[in-house]
Design a protein around this motif. Sequence first.
Motif: not given
Length: 355
Positions: A200-207, A279-285, A299-308
């Motif tokens: 997730s973007n949240e995980t990426t930002a934290k990392r 053990k495979e514990e894969v998050p929904p992300a 347009e939508t994908v560009a918005e998502k890339m801006a979030e990344i």
Amino acid sequence: MLRFSNFLFPESRDPDRDAEVIADCIAEAKLCDELGVEVLWLAEHHFDGNCAYVDPVTFAAAVLTATKRIKVGFAVAQVSLHHPTRLAEQMALLDNIGKGRVIVGLGRGTAYNVYEYQGYGIPWEEAGSLYEEAEGIMLKAWTSPEGFTHEGKHWTLKVPRLRPTSFTRPHPYVIRAASSEEGALHLAKRGLPFLMNVQSNETTAKRMALYKAAMEQAGFDAAHVARCLDESWVWRNVVVAPTDEEARRIGVPAFEAMQEHRRRLREKIYAEQGIIMKKEEVPPARTDPGHALISGSPETVAEKMAEIEATGVGGVICSFRLGPMPADVAAGSIRLFMEEVAPRFAAGAVSAAAE
């Protein structure tokens, strides 16, 4: 400026279609080269059809000779399955073939598919220590003009000067995979960039924040920290179409079929062998298309890339051809992305839009 690349990770469920899918891969590599994609990343998986070309080292040579400017990276070479001296030679040769276009992405090997180790007669329990020792041997091989000796847990070697010498000095560009926060922080303390998995973007930002802080705490200056952030990459599944509705129609079934196929294969192996490496514990992300798939209009994908981009990571590894998706559909998605999404993140695009 966010950078973009393509993860060429083609599925082939039918052995009789392997040659066709491999040919599709060469065509996709040429298209990416033509459109200005920065890097084409190659995977390594054996025996199961999850990666049709199987051997990224051999396939990289074909891609480098078929293209002119695109870099070819490994995401990643499963180092524990290779002899380190041979792998160092092969990477040096590829570096010469591509005149410096190779990115040597290193990782220990799969944490789930035990048959990959069994097929090579390698104890899966030793994958981590094999990787750690092999990486050191490879770096010595590239940088020891008088040769070297090595005595370790897995190899005792007397290596003359490696030939060919690499095109890039002192050695080909190397990047390591880090699928966990602990792995990312380990590389931060060494002042090294890294490759991340789907998250997730949240995980990426934290990392990225923890990674940056760890580098600063380790004493690296601002310029070095900025360079490592820019050279780090995160993986995302991406489908672009003229409209959001069409992108979902194309992308969601292909993504779900890919995830279901991999889940069933792993369950089959677990049932047959009784071995669970991890053990495979894969998050929904990673598995839920609502989290793990970026699909939509340009347009939508560009918005998502801006979030990344806002997370601080320097580049996105876009996986465009998902599971059973036809090659021409993936090619259309790549073309739309490079022609209508990527230019919005080019140098000068933001300042020009603000004027």
